[in-house]
Design a protein around this motif. Sequence first.
Motif, PDB file in Angstrom:
ATOM      1  N   GLY A  51     -20.312  93.530  20.234  1.00 46.17           N
ATOM      2  CA  GLY A  51     -19.579  93.778  21.548  1.00 46.17           C
ATOM      3  C   GLY A  51     -18.027  93.931  21.553  1.00 46.17           C
ATOM      4  N   LEU A  52     -17.739  92.712  20.946  1.00 52.30           N
ATOM      5  CA  LEU A  52     -16.069  92.581  20.627  1.00 52.30           C
ATOM      6  C   LEU A  52     -15.546  94.011  19.719  1.00 52.30           C
ATOM      7  N   THR A  53     -16.305  94.120  18.760  1.00 54.13           N
ATOM      8  CA  THR A  53     -15.971  95.202  18.063  1.00 54.13           C
ATOM      9  C   THR A  53     -15.904  96.420  18.706  1.00 54.13           C
ATOM     10  N   ALA A  54     -16.821  96.759  19.438  1.00 58.66           N
ATOM     11  CA  ALA A  54     -16.774  97.882  20.336  1.00 58.66           C
ATOM     12  C   ALA A  54     -15.558  97.818  21.325  1.00 58.66           C
ATOM     13  N   ILE A  55     -15.341  96.725  21.777  1.00 58.41           N
ATOM     14  CA  ILE A  55     -14.100  96.650  22.930  1.00 58.41           C
ATOM     15  C   ILE A  55     -12.718  96.978  22.151  1.00 58.41           C
ATOM     16  N   LEU A  56     -12.694  96.570  20.954  1.00 57.03           N
ATOM     17  CA  LEU A  56     -11.485  96.907  20.187  1.00 57.03           C
ATOM     18  C   LEU A  56     -11.111  98.403  19.633  1.00 57.03           C
ATOM     19  N   LEU A  57     -12.237  99.022  19.848  1.00 52.92           N
ATOM     20  CA  LEU A  57     -12.420 100.388  19.562  1.00 52.92           C
ATOM     21  C   LEU A  57     -12.163 101.482  20.692  1.00 52.92           C
ATOM     22  N   VAL A  58     -12.861 100.973  21.680  1.00 50.67           N
ATOM     23  CA  VAL A  58     -12.763 101.963  23.180  1.00 50.67           C
ATOM     24  C   VAL A  58     -11.353 102.173  23.519  1.00 50.67           C
ATOM     25  N   GLU A  59     -11.210 103.446  24.163  1.00 47.63           N
ATOM     26  CA  GLU A  59      -9.697 103.738  24.887  1.00 47.63           C
ATOM     27  C   GLU A  59     -10.137 103.734  26.419  1.00 47.63           C
ATOM     28  N   SER A  60     -11.438 103.856  26.901  1.00 45.12           N
ATOM     29  CA  SER A  60     -11.708 104.272  28.313  1.00 45.12           C
ATOM     30  C   SER A  60     -11.673 102.653  28.829  1.00 45.12           C
ATOM     31  N   ILE A  61     -11.224 102.682  30.179  1.00 46.94           N
ATOM     32  CA  ILE A  61     -11.337 101.384  30.875  1.00 46.94           C
ATOM     33  C   ILE A  61     -12.676 101.313  31.070  1.00 46.94           C
ATOM     34  N   THR A  62     -13.402 102.315  31.696  1.00 48.60           N
ATOM     35  CA  THR A  62     -14.862 102.082  31.970  1.00 48.60           C
ATOM     36  C   THR A  62     -15.668 101.461  30.900  1.00 48.60           C
ATOM     37  N   TRP A  63     -15.426 101.933  29.601  1.00 43.83           N
ATOM     38  CA  TRP A  63     -16.405 101.263  28.458  1.00 43.83           C
ATOM     39  C   TRP A  63     -15.800  99.852  28.137  1.00 43.83           C
ATOM     40  N   PHE A  64     -14.400  99.463  28.627  1.00 43.64           N
ATOM     41  CA  PHE A  64     -13.991  98.331  28.165  1.00 43.64           C
ATOM     42  C   PHE A  64     -14.457  97.397  29.428  1.00 43.64           C
ATOM     43  N   TRP A  65     -14.792  97.567  30.646  1.00 42.64           N
ATOM     44  CA  TRP A  65     -15.874  96.895  31.311  1.00 42.64           C
ATOM     45  C   TRP A  65     -17.081  96.711  30.999  1.00 42.64           C
ATOM     46  N   VAL A  66     -17.725  97.654  30.615  1.00 39.17           N
ATOM     47  CA  VAL A  66     -19.223  97.739  30.158  1.00 39.17           C
ATOM     48  C   VAL A  66     -19.207  96.821  28.868  1.00 39.17           C
ATOM     49  N   ALA A  90       1.651  89.749  16.362  1.00 41.64           N
ATOM     50  CA  ALA A  90       3.077  89.852  16.123  1.00 41.64           C
ATOM     51  C   ALA A  90       3.408  90.690  14.703  1.00 41.64           C
ATOM     52  N   LEU A  91       2.505  90.208  13.690  1.00 40.11           N
ATOM     53  CA  LEU A  91       2.412  90.734  12.268  1.00 40.11           C
ATOM     54  C   LEU A  91       2.479  92.114  12.353  1.00 40.11           C
ATOM     55  N   PHE A  92       1.330  92.450  13.077  1.00 43.98           N
ATOM     56  CA  PHE A  92       0.827  94.047  13.192  1.00 43.98           C
ATOM     57  C   PHE A  92       1.370  94.801  14.427  1.00 43.98           C
ATOM     58  N   ALA A  93       2.223  94.025  15.288  1.00 42.51           N
ATOM     59  CA  ALA A  93       2.447  94.701  16.617  1.00 42.51           C
ATOM     60  C   ALA A  93       1.499  95.345  17.500  1.00 42.51           C
ATOM     61  N   SER A  94       0.071  94.690  17.391  1.00 39.18           N
ATOM     62  CA  SER A  94      -1.031  95.194  17.937  1.00 39.18           C
ATOM     63  C   SER A  94      -1.697  94.302  18.427  1.00 39.18           C
ATOM     64  N   GLN A  95      -2.069  94.405  19.703  1.00 40.92           N
ATOM     65  CA  GLN A  95      -2.981  93.374  20.513  1.00 40.92           C
ATOM     66  C   GLN A  95      -4.471  93.589  19.937  1.00 40.92           C
ATOM     67  N   ARG A  96      -4.853  94.842  19.644  1.00 39.36           N
ATOM     68  CA  ARG A  96      -6.089  95.066  19.259  1.00 39.36           C
ATOM     69  C   ARG A  96      -6.517  94.525  17.964  1.00 39.36           C
ATOM     70  N   ILE A  97      -5.546  94.350  16.866  1.00 44.99           N
ATOM     71  CA  ILE A  97      -5.698  93.743  15.565  1.00 44.99           C
ATOM     72  C   ILE A  97      -5.583  92.279  15.721  1.00 44.99           C
ATOM     73  N   GLY A  98      -4.922  91.837  16.576  1.00 43.73           N
ATOM     74  CA  GLY A  98      -4.992  90.405  17.016  1.00 43.73           C
ATOM     75  C   GLY A  98      -6.009  89.792  17.569  1.00 43.73           C
ATOM     76  N   MET A  99      -6.666  90.630  18.508  1.00 43.35           N
ATOM     77  CA  MET A  99      -7.845  89.931  19.035  1.00 43.35           C
ATOM     78  C   MET A  99      -9.175  90.227  18.021  1.00 43.35           C
ATOM     79  N   GLY A 100      -8.788  91.272  17.018  1.00 41.25           N
ATOM     80  CA  GLY A 100      -9.906  91.356  15.881  1.00 41.25           C
ATOM     81  C   GLY A 100     -10.089  90.187  15.264  1.00 41.25           C
ATOM     82  N   SER A 101      -8.941  89.127  14.935  1.00 44.75           N
ATOM     83  CA  SER A 101      -9.049  88.066  14.322  1.00 44.75           C
ATOM     84  C   SER A 101     -10.134  87.220  14.670  1.00 44.75           C
TER      85      SER A 101
END
Length: 435
Positions: free
Chosen positions: A318-333, A389-400
Motif C-alpha cells: 500500500g505504501l509503495t502504491a501511495i508513493l506512485l499515485v498522482e490522483s488524490i482519490t487513489w491517495f485516499w483509497v 532533503a538529499l533528493f529534494a523529494s517527499q516521495r523518495i523521503g517517505m519511501g525510506s
Amino acid sequence: MSKHGKSKTVLISWSLYDWAHSAFATIINTFIFSSYFTQAIADNPIIGTALWGHAVALSGLVIALLSTFLGAIADKQGRRKPWIFFFTLLTAVCASLLWFSKPSPAYIHWTLTWVIIGTIGFELAYVFYNSMMHGLVKKQYLGRLSGWAWGFGYGGGVISLILALMLIQKGGEWFNLNIKEAEQLRLCGPLVGIWLLIFSLPLFLKVPDQRKKEITMKAAVIEGCSFFLKNLSKLRGYKHVGLFLVARMLFIDGLNTLFAFGGIYAAGVFKLSPAEIVKFGIAMNISAGLGAILFAWLDDIIGSKNVMLIGLLCLILGLTAILLVESITWFWVFSLFISLFVGPIQAASRTFMVHITPKERMSEFFGLFALSGKVTAFMGPWLVGTVTALFASQRIGMGSILVFLIGGAILLMLLKNPSVTSEVRHDKRTALRYD
C-alpha cells in the motif's frame, strides 16, 4: 465468569482504558495541540517543529530508561493498578495544565515541560496496563481481547478528536471563550484530562489486580532492578523474545514514522488543507480501529505472527502504491487501505508478546516491549528528513520507511508461531520453549 476467562464486565472495563488513553495521543501529540504549539506558541513553525521534536525525543529517552526497571519492580510487588493509577493521574494533570499555555513564546518552556512529563506518564501507564492481559482471558482468546481493546482505542481517539474539533469551532460561542487568546484550543488540554480520568475509572473499579506480594517498596526496587540488570545481559538466552523485540523495533519505527509524516506528506504532495488533514486523520483512525477489531478473530485462528506478516505485507504494498499515485482519490483509497492493517499489527504484537513471555516476568518484559518501540524512535523521522532533503523529494523521503517495514518483516519470519493452546515453559537449558 465467561467461557473466555473473566466476566464480560471485567473485559470491557479493561478495554475501556484503551479508549481513555487514546485521547492524549490523538489530541495532544498528533493533531491539535502539536499544531497549536508550532503555529501559535513558538516563534515560528520551523522552530516550533524542531522544539516539539526534541521534546518528544527527550520523553522517549526517559521512557526507554524507566519502563523496564519499573516493570521489573512491579513484577516483584505483584500489583499493577497502583502504578497505572499514578501515571494516569500524572498524565491527566499535565494535560489539564496546558490550559495555561497562551499563544506566546513566553509559554514555550511551560508547554513543553507538561507535554514531556505527560507523555512519559502516558507511555509508562501503558506498560503496566498491557501486562494485566495475562490472566484476563484464556490464551486462545488473547488475540480477540487485544484487538478489541485496540479498536476501542481508535474509537476513543476519533470521538475525542471530534469533540475537540467541536470545541474549537463552537467553544467561543458556547463558553464565551477568548478566541484571540486561543482559549478554545487551550481548553483541549483539560478535555483530555477529564476524558482520561472518567473512562479509566472502570479499570480501577472493576478489573481485579494481582495479589500484592509480601515485600516492601524498597526491597522491590532493589530486587527488581537487580533482577532486571542481571537478566538483561542474558536476553540472548530468551532468543525468541530478543529477536521479536528487534523485529518490532524496526516495524513499529516504520509505523510511527508513517503516521508522523502522513499529514505532512498529504499537505506537501497533495495540497490538503488543515481541515482536510484532520478529516484524513479521523478517517485513518476509524479504518485502523475497524481493522483491529476485524482481525482480532484471525489472530486467534492463524496466530499473531501470521497476522503481523500479512499486515506488514499489505503496508509495504500500500505504501509503495501511495508513493506512485498522482490522483488524490487513489491517495485516499490506498491510505485507508494501509490503515486497516496498522491496528492489527499493533494488537497482534501485544498478543504475541504475551504468548512468548514467562508470566512471572510479564511487566518487566512489557517494559522491554515499550523500550523496543522507543529506543530507535528517532531513526525513522531522521531518515525520512535526510533522504527528503538529499533528493529534494517527499516521495523518495517517505519511501525510506519501507526499509523499516521490510526489515521487521524479514526478522519476524525467523520466529516460530507459538501455539495459543499451550503454555510457554521455562527451563535451565532454553529460556523459552514452544510445546
